[in-house]
Design a protein around this motif. Sequence first.
Motif, PDB file in Angstrom:
ATOM      1  N   LYS A 163       0.317   8.785  -9.033  1.00  0.00           N
ATOM      2  CA  LYS A 163      -1.013   8.898  -8.459  1.00  0.00           C
ATOM      3  C   LYS A 163      -1.106   8.206  -7.105  1.00  0.00           C
ATOM      4  CE  LYS A 163      -5.848   7.736  -9.461  1.00  0.00           C
ATOM      5  NZ  LYS A 163      -6.787   7.113 -10.439  1.00  0.00           N
ATOM      6  N   GLU A 164      -0.482   7.023  -6.979  1.00  0.00           N
ATOM      7  CA  GLU A 164      -0.594   6.224  -5.761  1.00  0.00           C
ATOM      8  C   GLU A 164       0.333   6.706  -4.643  1.00  0.00           C
ATOM      9  OE1 GLU A 164      -2.628   3.845  -5.060  1.00  0.00           O
ATOM     10  OE2 GLU A 164      -3.607   3.651  -7.015  1.00  0.00           O
ATOM     11  N   ALA A 165       1.397   7.445  -4.998  1.00  0.00           N
ATOM     12  CA  ALA A 165       2.409   7.809  -3.996  1.00  0.00           C
ATOM     13  C   ALA A 165       2.087   9.095  -3.253  1.00  0.00           C
ATOM     14  CB  ALA A 165       3.775   7.945  -4.672  1.00  0.00           C
ATOM     15  N   VAL A 166       0.956   9.723  -3.577  1.00  0.00           N
ATOM     16  CA  VAL A 166       0.646  11.034  -3.001  1.00  0.00           C
ATOM     17  C   VAL A 166       0.533  10.987  -1.481  1.00  0.00           C
ATOM     18  CG1 VAL A 166      -1.099  12.865  -2.910  1.00  0.00           C
ATOM     19  CG2 VAL A 166      -0.478  11.848  -5.102  1.00  0.00           C
ATOM     20  N   ASP A 167      -0.080   9.946  -0.937  1.00  0.00           N
ATOM     21  CA  ASP A 167      -0.364   9.905   0.500  1.00  0.00           C
ATOM     22  C   ASP A 167       0.738   9.226   1.319  1.00  0.00           C
ATOM     23  OD1 ASP A 167      -0.863   7.492  -0.673  1.00  0.00           O
ATOM     24  OD2 ASP A 167      -2.620   7.021   0.554  1.00  0.00           O
ATOM     25  N   PHE A 168       1.886   8.943   0.713  1.00  0.00           N
ATOM     26  CA  PHE A 168       3.000   8.361   1.483  1.00  0.00           C
ATOM     27  C   PHE A 168       3.794   9.483   2.149  1.00  0.00           C
ATOM     28  CE2 PHE A 168       2.247   4.579  -1.062  1.00  0.00           C
ATOM     29  CZ  PHE A 168       2.581   3.555  -0.183  1.00  0.00           C
ATOM     30  N   GLU A 169       4.088   9.298   3.451  1.00  0.00           N
ATOM     31  CA  GLU A 169       4.869  10.292   4.178  1.00  0.00           C
ATOM     32  C   GLU A 169       6.337   9.891   4.327  1.00  0.00           C
ATOM     33  OE1 GLU A 169       3.060  10.982   7.929  1.00  0.00           O
ATOM     34  OE2 GLU A 169       1.236  11.859   7.104  1.00  0.00           O
ATOM     35  N   LEU A 203      17.830   1.534   7.243  1.00  0.00           N
ATOM     36  CA  LEU A 203      16.445   1.808   6.867  1.00  0.00           C
ATOM     37  C   LEU A 203      15.594   0.588   7.208  1.00  0.00           C
ATOM     38  CD1 LEU A 203      17.051   3.419   3.358  1.00  0.00           C
ATOM     39  CD2 LEU A 203      16.330   4.600   5.441  1.00  0.00           C
ATOM     40  N   SER A 204      14.357   0.820   7.531  1.00  0.00           N
ATOM     41  CA  SER A 204      13.449  -0.287   7.847  1.00  0.00           C
ATOM     42  C   SER A 204      12.188  -0.160   7.008  1.00  0.00           C
ATOM     43  CB  SER A 204      13.098  -0.290   9.339  1.00  0.00           C
ATOM     44  OG  SER A 204      12.451   0.917   9.689  1.00  0.00           O
ATOM     45  N   LEU A 205      11.475  -1.262   6.876  1.00  0.00           N
ATOM     46  CA  LEU A 205      10.255  -1.294   6.071  1.00  0.00           C
ATOM     47  C   LEU A 205       9.124  -0.579   6.817  1.00  0.00           C
ATOM     48  CD1 LEU A 205       8.780  -2.429   3.546  1.00  0.00           C
ATOM     49  CD2 LEU A 205       8.228  -4.439   4.954  1.00  0.00           C
ATOM     50  N   ALA A 206       8.545   0.450   6.170  1.00  0.00           N
ATOM     51  CA  ALA A 206       7.430   1.179   6.770  1.00  0.00           C
ATOM     52  C   ALA A 206       6.101   0.754   6.182  1.00  0.00           C
ATOM     53  CB  ALA A 206       7.630   2.679   6.575  1.00  0.00           C
ATOM     54  N   ALA A 207       6.082   0.455   4.873  1.00  0.00           N
ATOM     55  CA  ALA A 207       4.819   0.069   4.243  1.00  0.00           C
ATOM     56  C   ALA A 207       5.110  -0.677   2.944  1.00  0.00           C
ATOM     57  CB  ALA A 207       3.959   1.298   3.964  1.00  0.00           C
ATOM     58  N   PHE A 208       4.195  -1.593   2.590  1.00  0.00           N
ATOM     59  CA  PHE A 208       4.292  -2.344   1.335  1.00  0.00           C
ATOM     60  C   PHE A 208       2.904  -2.356   0.723  1.00  0.00           C
ATOM     61  CE2 PHE A 208       4.389  -5.868  -1.527  1.00  0.00           C
ATOM     62  CZ  PHE A 208       5.711  -6.028  -1.924  1.00  0.00           C
ATOM     63  N   ARG A 209       2.737  -1.580  -0.353  1.00  0.00           N
ATOM     64  CA  ARG A 209       1.419  -1.471  -0.969  1.00  0.00           C
ATOM     65  C   ARG A 209       1.441  -2.146  -2.341  1.00  0.00           C
ATOM     66  NH1 ARG A 209      -1.246   4.340  -1.751  1.00  0.00           N
ATOM     67  NH2 ARG A 209      -1.250   4.185   0.537  1.00  0.00           N
ATOM     68  N   VAL A 210       0.564  -3.113  -2.500  1.00  0.00           N
ATOM     69  CA  VAL A 210       0.446  -3.836  -3.770  1.00  0.00           C
ATOM     70  C   VAL A 210      -0.513  -3.083  -4.689  1.00  0.00           C
ATOM     71  CG1 VAL A 210      -0.251  -5.997  -4.860  1.00  0.00           C
ATOM     72  CG2 VAL A 210       0.933  -6.032  -2.665  1.00  0.00           C
ATOM     73  N   LEU A 211      -0.158  -2.989  -5.958  1.00  0.00           N
ATOM     74  CA  LEU A 211      -0.974  -2.286  -6.943  1.00  0.00           C
ATOM     75  C   LEU A 211      -1.462  -3.264  -8.017  1.00  0.00           C
ATOM     76  CD1 LEU A 211       1.307   0.854  -7.486  1.00  0.00           C
ATOM     77  CD2 LEU A 211      -0.525   0.567  -5.817  1.00  0.00           C
ATOM     78  N   GLY A 212      -2.631  -2.982  -8.576  1.00  0.00           N
ATOM     79  CA  GLY A 212      -3.121  -3.726  -9.734  1.00  0.00           C
ATOM     80  C   GLY A 212      -3.484  -5.166  -9.463  1.00  0.00           C
ATOM     81  N   GLY A 213      -3.756  -5.531  -8.208  1.00  0.00           N
ATOM     82  CA  GLY A 213      -4.200  -6.886  -7.909  1.00  0.00           C
ATOM     83  C   GLY A 213      -3.130  -7.946  -7.991  1.00  0.00           C
ATOM     84  N   ALA A 214      -1.836  -7.557  -7.878  1.00  0.00           N
ATOM     85  CA  ALA A 214      -0.748  -8.535  -7.927  1.00  0.00           C
ATOM     86  C   ALA A 214      -0.794  -9.438  -6.699  1.00  0.00           C
ATOM     87  CB  ALA A 214       0.597  -7.822  -7.998  1.00  0.00           C
ATOM     88  N   ASP A 215      -0.253 -10.654  -6.847  1.00  0.00           N
ATOM     89  CA  ASP A 215      -0.170 -11.610  -5.734  1.00  0.00           C
ATOM     90  C   ASP A 215       0.932 -11.120  -4.788  1.00  0.00           C
ATOM     91  OD1 ASP A 215       0.510 -13.730  -4.041  1.00  0.00           O
ATOM     92  OD2 ASP A 215      -0.150 -15.226  -5.506  1.00  0.00           O
TER      93      ASP A 215
END
Length: 684
Positions: free
Chosen positions: A475-481, A382-394
């Motif tokens: 809520k945030e995972a809806v648009d992940f394919e 498996l490879s990294l496709a996306a990394f989305r930060v939530l809530g303003g984390a560093d």
Amino acid sequence: MPATVQIASPTGTTTSCCCHDDAAPGLGVSDERWSRTWLKVAIALVIAGQGMIFGLGYNTADPRPEFGTPVYWLLNGGLFLSAVVVMTLLGPPLFAETWQTLRRGRLTVESLFTLTMLGAFGGSLLSTLTGEGNLYYEVVAIVLSIYTIGKTLGARSRQRALEAAQRLRTDFDHAWIAACGPEGRRRVPLAQLKPGQRVLVAPGEPVTVDGHIVRGGGYVAETAINGETEPVRRGVGQEVFAGSYAVDAMLEIEAYGLVGARKLDAILATIESARLRPSRLQAQADRLTRYFVPFVLTVAVGTFLGWSAYVSWQKALFDSMAVLLVACPCALGLATPIAVWTGLMNLSRLGLVCGSGDFLDVMAGARHLVFDKTGTLSGERLSLAAFRVLGGADEQRLRALIEAAERPIRHPVAEPLKELGASPELVAACAVADSQVVPGLGLKAVVNGPDGKVHSLLIGTLELMSEAARAVFNKEAVDFEAKRLVFVSCDGQAAAIIALEEKLRADAEAMIGELRELGTGLAIVSGDPQPRWKDLAGVTVMGGMLPEAKVRFVQELEARHEPVIFIGDGVNDAAAMAVSSGGIAMGAGADLTKAAASAVLAGESLRALPAAIRVCRRIRQAVRGNLVFAFSYNVLGMGLAAAGVLHPVVAALLMLGSSVFVSWRAARSARIEEPAAMIEIDDK
């Protein structure tokens, strides 16, 4: 798909899920036998080379050494003894096989080899004893060498496949059952178990039975069954199969499939039965021989009977022996191996290592190429496709925390999480204080961060998260394919969503386009019921294809007389390869798959496949042309020999000229005409 998943065993060692490569160094008994065979072939080829030099010199000499002189007997005797030595070294297997087939009332390619060899030897011996005619003792060495090389390569390929199957069967022939004692279980042979008994499987250990989980649950690597490198979650009431591995949990399984009744046994049985069947080229040669051998014998006997009425029996016998000699397919016997060996060498330059010359004919005639998806057209990991930060984390600090937490974990999902691109300095500043794998869910970890604070991390599925964090993630995972989503909670707060996916090989679509230009039918199969891609370059991806489904699909194509090349890399692909006309295994594939395959793609470039098809088609066209030439040459030569008008010098020159011509044509057919593609493939 190869089982290259690394998982931790109860003892803390690392286990490779399905690969098995523990061949002992040095020569075993079978290796010594193969070595002796190749030594004999080398001696025979040296003798053949010397015999051709001295034989050609004798046949074209004018005048020849006088009959009965010491020089005459020295030359003829030396050539005679060289033929006897070669027959002693390489002849017994051929003679034994010919005798056995004749006893069963069959004429096979062994009969043709024996007839050709005896014709050359008998005609040369008659020439030696009478002082008339030509010497062709070297034909004995050439014929026996060609026969032995072909048989040895085929037998070695079959033995390797059977040995690999047996090794895999041995790896899965024991199970752990509950018992009194400090360990609480003991290891027993599967043969001692009965259906309905329960077996215990610890993390990192193989599942050796087909059965239902009655206690425990977690990730199971089912690479050998469905071909997917990504483990799946299995719990109470669900089925597991022999050949898979428990990744992170203790399982108690009620067995219903033991030795001989497991899916794994069906796969191995298919491979073993397929490897014992004769090759396509062998079967074609046998069919041709059924007609050619009686024809040659009829002409030879007719020549002897016809000339006996007009000349001495010695002259009639010599002419009949000349028929057998000229029937020797020397041109074809030299040219075909040259085309095959040159072709095999050039295919290896493309990164395609073939087990035998049969593969060239199979590749040239393939109507369909069937690809396994995972590990063949896509990468194994498996490879990294996306990394989305939530809530303003560093983001950089969070990546470092995740990398540090996952670094000691042996799990397929953990591998891409160890390479998130965090600063090495930040990762080095992190220290894992506590870590716990939650079977089937993910990882709990406490990490001292680079900011000097202690952070509590949850990395895994939604079920591992708090109720509040789950609401945010949903809520945030809806648009992940992406198929695989990993959720990260830091100090009780939803912190990140990481998308993982398969990555298509860079040249996969270009390769598919080239194969279409060649007119080859294409299919893509996957054990994944919901594959990442629905189609690739216009080719539909068929999902949910377990080993038996792949076998049925290939058999349906083969039943329509549409030869199939199956390309895959896992144990689950081996059975489909075994029933197809030919198979190609990826270089990083499982041992059993590589043993069952006709060839191994050692390089990384898939574009070697269309290049190989072009080479193989040219070789087959040249071999067929040489076959027509050799047949015409043999018929003409047999006619002239039967008529008694074939002058010895003319015969020698014709044999030499025809051999040189078809050998040059054969070598030319195997060349690679696409240097740009070769450079590109080699560079990769």
